[in-house]
Design an enzyme around this catalytic site. Structure first.
Site, PDB file in Angstrom:
ATOM      1  N   ARG A  12       0.511  -1.493   0.201  1.00 32.67           N
ATOM      2  CA  ARG A  12       0.295   0.440  -0.284  1.00 32.67           C
ATOM      3  C   ARG A  12       1.143   1.085  -0.065  1.00 32.67           C
ATOM      4  NH1 ARG A  12      -2.052  -3.903   3.740  1.00 32.67           N
ATOM      5  NH2 ARG A  12      -3.727  -4.506   3.046  1.00 32.67           N
ATOM      6  N   LYS A  37      -2.185  -2.145   7.503  1.00 38.26           N
ATOM      7  CA  LYS A  37      -2.906  -2.070   8.636  1.00 38.26           C
ATOM      8  C   LYS A  37      -3.430  -2.422   9.984  1.00 38.26           C
ATOM      9  CE  LYS A  37      -6.327  -0.968   5.204  1.00 38.26           C
ATOM     10  NZ  LYS A  37      -7.611  -0.994   3.803  1.00 38.26           N
ATOM     11  N   HIS A 109      -2.570   2.853  -5.607  1.00 39.98           N
ATOM     12  CA  HIS A 109      -3.419   1.889  -5.699  1.00 39.98           C
ATOM     13  C   HIS A 109      -2.866   0.681  -7.061  1.00 39.98           C
ATOM     14  CE1 HIS A 109      -5.397  -1.073  -2.892  1.00 39.98           C
ATOM     15  NE2 HIS A 109      -5.994  -1.092  -3.693  1.00 39.98           N
ATOM     16  N   ARG A 112      -0.369  -2.135  -6.420  1.00 38.05           N
ATOM     17  CA  ARG A 112      -0.416  -3.456  -6.371  1.00 38.05           C
ATOM     18  C   ARG A 112      -1.757  -4.133  -6.491  1.00 38.05           C
ATOM     19  NH1 ARG A 112      -1.741  -4.421  -0.318  1.00 38.05           N
ATOM     20  NH2 ARG A 112      -3.041  -4.987   0.477  1.00 38.05           N
ATOM     21  N   HIS A 135      -3.903  -8.640   3.375  1.00 36.99           N
ATOM     22  CA  HIS A 135      -5.418  -9.384   2.985  1.00 36.99           C
ATOM     23  C   HIS A 135      -5.580 -10.453   4.518  1.00 36.99           C
ATOM     24  CE1 HIS A 135      -5.929  -8.432  -1.100  1.00 36.99           C
ATOM     25  NE2 HIS A 135      -5.439  -7.125  -1.022  1.00 36.99           N
ATOM     26  N   TYR A 144      -9.113 -10.832  -6.306  1.00 35.31           N
ATOM     27  CA  TYR A 144      -8.623 -10.621  -7.949  1.00 35.31           C
ATOM     28  C   TYR A 144      -8.827 -11.875  -8.724  1.00 35.31           C
ATOM     29  CZ  TYR A 144      -6.816  -6.387  -5.992  1.00 35.31           C
ATOM     30  OH  TYR A 144      -6.494  -5.960  -5.383  1.00 35.31           O
TER      31      TYR A 144
END
Length: 184
Positions: A12, A37, A109, A112, A135, A144
């Site tokens: 990210r 995150k 992004h 990514r 994730h 994806y």
């Protein structure tokens, strides 16, 4: 260097901007330690070319192991808006030789996303991709894989069915496959 890192690691933008030299392994096996995150840590492999670019950048602009690598022209940590601004300029310049880029919305992004799509296309296991991208949910990563199936379906639609007399002997229209593709 930053764009190479974004694509190589699938980071990210803020993960990349927070990067310090101490988070990079400069000897084989090369990798970068990213904090995503919730400050969750993950390790992503790096290509030797990405590491070589990073070494050159740090030779030109030495940093302490805990100091951010990417800075603006004032020596302050680079922000995501600064990256978006520079990326827009790079895309505009590239569009002069590749006009189709004018129609693309390229953001940090996008790198990514491209990493994820290319890993799926290369046959990398979806759980490995989930870990690579950081994730929490496999459902996010499955997006994806589904997008890749949609791309394949659209590609098949663009390929015309050869006329009866021009079909290779081994070519046979598979009604079950076509019916399945219509469900996607």
């Amino acid at each position: 260097m930053l764009l190479s890192l974004l694509y190589n690691s699938g980071a990210r933008i803020q993960e990349a901007l927070d990067l310090c030299p101490g988070a990079i392994r400069f000897e084989a096996p090369y990798y970068v330690r990213l904090y995503g995150k919730g400050r969750k840590e993950r390790i992503c492999p790096l290509w030797p070319e990405t590491v070589a670019l990073m070494k050159k950048l740090l030779e030109r602009q030495p940093r302490a192991p805990d100091e951010r690598i990417f800075v603006n022209r004032y020596g302050e940590p680079l922000g995501a808006s600064g990256v978006r601004f520079k990326l827009a300029a790079y895309v505009a310049a590239a569009a002069k030789t590749t006009p189709s880029l004018r129609l693309k919305h390229v953001t940090p992004h996008s790198f990514r996303h491209a990493t994820a799509v290319h890993l799926v296309a290369a046959g990398v296991d979806i759980t490995v991709i989930r870990s690579w991208l950081g994730h929490v949910s496999l459902d996010t990563t499955n997006h994806y894989a589904q997008a890749n199936l949609e791309t394949k379906r659209k590609a098949l639609e663009q390929v015309g069915v050869p006329a009866e007399g021009n079909r290779p002997a081994r070519w046979k229209r598979d009604a079950d496959l076509l019916a399945w593709l219509d469900t996607l």
